[in-house]
Write a protein that holds these residues in place. Structure first.
Motif, short mmCIF file in Angstrom:
data_model
loop_
_atom_site.label_atom_id
_atom_site.label_comp_id
_atom_site.label_asym_id
_atom_site.label_seq_id
_atom_site.Cartn_x
_atom_site.Cartn_y
_atom_site.Cartn_z
N GLY A 46 0.80 -1.22 0.00
CA GLY A 46 0.00 0.00 0.00
C GLY A 46 0.84 1.27 0.00
N SER A 47 1.85 1.35 0.88
CA SER A 47 2.69 2.55 0.96
C SER A 47 3.51 2.74 -0.31
N LEU A 48 4.04 1.64 -0.84
CA LEU A 48 4.81 1.72 -2.09
C LEU A 48 3.92 2.15 -3.24
N ALA A 49 2.69 1.63 -3.27
CA ALA A 49 1.76 1.97 -4.34
C ALA A 49 1.39 3.46 -4.28
N LEU A 50 1.17 3.98 -3.07
CA LEU A 50 0.88 5.42 -2.92
C LEU A 50 2.07 6.26 -3.37
N THR A 51 3.27 5.80 -3.04
CA THR A 51 4.47 6.53 -3.45
C THR A 51 4.60 6.52 -4.97
N SER A 52 4.32 5.38 -5.61
CA SER A 52 4.38 5.31 -7.07
C SER A 52 3.35 6.24 -7.70
N LEU A 53 2.19 6.31 -7.08
CA LEU A 53 1.16 7.22 -7.57
C LEU A 53 1.63 8.67 -7.46
N GLY A 54 2.38 8.97 -6.40
CA GLY A 54 2.93 10.31 -6.25
C GLY A 54 3.86 10.69 -7.38
N THR A 55 4.60 9.73 -7.91
CA THR A 55 5.51 10.03 -9.03
C THR A 55 4.75 10.17 -10.35
N VAL A 56 3.53 9.63 -10.40
CA VAL A 56 2.70 9.75 -11.60
C VAL A 56 1.91 11.06 -11.60
N MET A 57 1.72 11.66 -10.43
CA MET A 57 0.85 12.83 -10.32
C MET A 57 1.24 14.00 -11.22
N LEU A 96 12.77 11.20 -13.16
CA LEU A 96 12.93 12.60 -12.81
C LEU A 96 11.93 13.01 -11.73
N PHE A 97 10.73 12.43 -11.80
CA PHE A 97 9.65 12.79 -10.87
C PHE A 97 9.77 12.07 -9.53
N GLY A 98 10.83 11.26 -9.34
CA GLY A 98 11.08 10.67 -8.03
C GLY A 98 10.98 9.17 -7.94
N ALA A 99 10.73 8.47 -9.04
CA ALA A 99 10.59 7.01 -9.00
C ALA A 99 11.96 6.34 -8.96
N ASN A 100 12.16 5.44 -8.00
CA ASN A 100 13.39 4.65 -7.98
C ASN A 100 13.12 3.28 -8.60
N LYS A 101 14.06 2.36 -8.51
CA LYS A 101 13.92 1.06 -9.17
C LYS A 101 12.76 0.25 -8.60
N ILE A 102 12.46 0.45 -7.33
CA ILE A 102 11.36 -0.30 -6.71
C ILE A 102 10.01 0.28 -7.12
N ILE A 103 9.93 1.59 -7.20
CA ILE A 103 8.68 2.28 -7.50
C ILE A 103 8.35 2.26 -8.98
N LEU A 104 9.37 2.29 -9.85
CA LEU A 104 9.18 2.46 -11.29
C LEU A 104 8.21 1.47 -11.94
N PRO A 105 8.30 0.16 -11.65
CA PRO A 105 7.36 -0.78 -12.30
C PRO A 105 5.90 -0.49 -11.95
N LEU A 106 5.62 -0.16 -10.69
CA LEU A 106 4.24 0.14 -10.28
C LEU A 106 3.75 1.42 -10.95
N ALA A 107 4.61 2.44 -11.00
CA ALA A 107 4.23 3.70 -11.62
C ALA A 107 3.97 3.52 -13.11
N SER A 108 4.81 2.76 -13.80
CA SER A 108 4.64 2.52 -15.24
C SER A 108 3.35 1.77 -15.52
N GLU A 109 3.04 0.80 -14.67
CA GLU A 109 1.83 -0.01 -14.84
C GLU A 109 0.58 0.87 -14.80
N TYR A 110 0.55 1.81 -13.88
CA TYR A 110 -0.59 2.71 -13.75
C TYR A 110 -0.64 3.71 -14.91
N LEU A 111 0.51 4.27 -15.23
CA LEU A 111 0.56 5.34 -16.23
C LEU A 111 0.22 4.84 -17.63
N ASN A 112 0.63 3.61 -17.98
CA ASN A 112 0.36 3.08 -19.32
C ASN A 112 -1.12 3.12 -19.65
N VAL A 113 -1.95 2.79 -18.67
CA VAL A 113 -3.40 2.78 -18.91
C VAL A 113 -3.95 4.20 -18.97
#
Length: 445
Positions: free
Chosen positions: A46-57, A122-139
């Motif tokens: 949950g916390s990682l997913a919220l952080t990934s969403l923060g990089t997508v914002m 650039l928006f703050g995603a590291n290697k752990i966060i990047l896959p979750l952020a990409s998954e959300y953003l692609n859609v």
């Protein structure tokens, strides 16, 4: 409808136009809020997913900026033309919205798909966060045209005299999102990707309905093939009138990036997740003023076109006072029960103290935000776009960005949280002076 804008009591017009608009904007805020509530409670991540969403914002904010560029420009021009009794020009302006939306949407989709990974980093995603952020953003990228075109046309429904219908459309779309979120996230096990799918399907519902309404529905204005061809003479004023509101969001995207990077540097990477929760609550608190702005634009624009400056002045005063009361109530709740509000979005106890402290600091000047929010939109509604843009630049670029960069060097993480409220305090004073000067001009006319 036009006669009522000129003759009905202002408080009744504000109730008619602003309440549906407030409901609409609160519903818009619920799109992201609902996603974050469910995403923050995804088991184990949950916390990682919220952080990934923060990089997508920042991506989401850029998309919103493009939608508001069309929306505010269209409704401001529509209101003025309807105030001038120019039905034909109002209809031609309406017909520029779909084509303009297509062009902007395609440009965004191409840029986002090509530069997605470096931008996320650039928006703050590291290697752990990047896959979750990409998954959300692609859609989300695939849903850009539905959002920009659908929501822009939905906003014009208010300007043509049907604010309740616009609010109902938005509520319908939000309900779809709320229902589909748990199904896709938990029921189908799609996680953060499921949240994005639910959101895009809700955008699609708006897109389909507004085209039905303006083509074969009971609208006063119509989408017609003869007027759909882009015309620079019509597009230019739309972009000019909508520029200040759009600029606010574009600069907001830049500021989100600076916040993300500063929070990660002076705090931890998960501090971005805390900021995601803080900004979600902030958006819920600010949306009433945005709704008052949207509801006031047709009233101010029409009466300004009719040279009824007394009604223009009264509309702004009553709208700003209403926003101040709402914000004051929100401020009290945030200062008294921050932990209760935060737990709606995340149950991670390790993040609670920092998020709670950040929320109270970030919004300590909330009551003053009514004036800082309504003043730029007032100048936009009366055609003084340059002054509106100047206020935005002063607030976001000249004041806020330097404060984000400088304050943390002296007081650490608290400096990141305090940059925004200090900026709002200064802008509130300047806005009061400019509005007072404008009202004095009316007395001499």
């Amino acid at each position: 409808m036009n006669d009522s804008l000129q003759t009905s009591p202002i408080h009744k017009l504000l109730l008619k136009y602003c309440i549906p608009a407030i409901v609409s904007m609160m519903t818009v805020s619920l799109y992201n809020t609902v996603d974050r509530v469910f995403i923050g409670h995804i088991p184990n991540i949950g916390s990682l997913a919220l952080t990934s969403l923060g990089t997508v914002m920042p991506f989401i904010t850029i998309i919103l900026a493009c939608e508001l560029l069309i929306t505010y420009g269209a409704i401001a021009n529509l209101s003025i033309k309807l105030g001038e009794k120019n039905q034909l020009m109002a209809e031609k302006i309406l017909n520029q919205v779909p084509g303009l939306g297509v062009m902007i949407s395609l440009l965004l989709m191409i840029i986002f798909f090509i530069f997605k990974t470096p931008l996320l980093e650039l928006f703050g995603a590291n290697k752990i966060i990047l896959p979750l952020a990409s998954e959300y953003l692609n859609v989300i990228i695939l849903g850009i045209p539905f959002y920009i075109i659908g929501f822009s046309l939905m906003a014009t429904i208010r300007s043509e005299g049907n604010p309740k219908r616009a609010a109902l459309i938005l509520i319908m779309s939000c309900v779809i999102n709320i229902v589909l979120d748990p199904i896709f996230i938990f029921g189908l096990g799609l996680g953060i990707k499921g949240a994005a799918i639910a959101t895009v399907l809700s955008y699609l519902a708006v897109f389909i309905y507004v085209f039905y309404y303006y083509s074969i529905g009971k609208s006063n204005l119509k989408l017609k093939w003869a007027y759909l061809k882009p015309e620079l003479s019509l597009i230019k004023p739309i972009l000019l009138f909508g520029l200040s509101t759009s600029l606010v969001q574009l600069i907001t995207a830049l500021i989100q990036v600076l916040f993300n990077r500063s929070l990660a540097y002076y705090g931890t990477p998960l501090s971005i997740g805390a900021f995601t929760t803080v900004t979600t609550i902030t958006n819920l608190a600010l949306m009433p003023a945005v709704g008052i702005n949207q509801g006031s634009v047709p009233i101010i624009g029409y009466n300004y076109g009719q040279k009824r400056y007394d009604r223009v002045k009264l509309t702004f005063i009553q709208g700003t006072l209403a926003a101040t009361v709402i914000f004051t109530i929100g401020f009290i709740l945030i200062q008294l029960i921050p932990d209760i509000l935060i737990r709606f979005f995340n149950s991670d106890d390790s993040l609670l103290p920092s998020t709670s402290e950040g929320l109270k600091l970030y919004l300590f000047s909330l009551p003053l935000c009514a004036l800082t929010t309504t003043a730029p939109n007032f100048f936009q509604a009366i055609g003084q776009s340059k002054l509106s843009i100047w206020l935005v630049i002063l607030r976001q670029i000249i004041l806020l960005i330097p404060l984000i960069l400088i304050l943390p060097k002296f007081i650490g993480l608290n400096g990141v949280w305090l940059a925004q409220p200090i900026t709002d305090l200064i802008i509130a004073i300047i806005s009061f002076y400019l509005i007072r000067k404008e009202f004095k001009r009316y007395s001499s006319v």
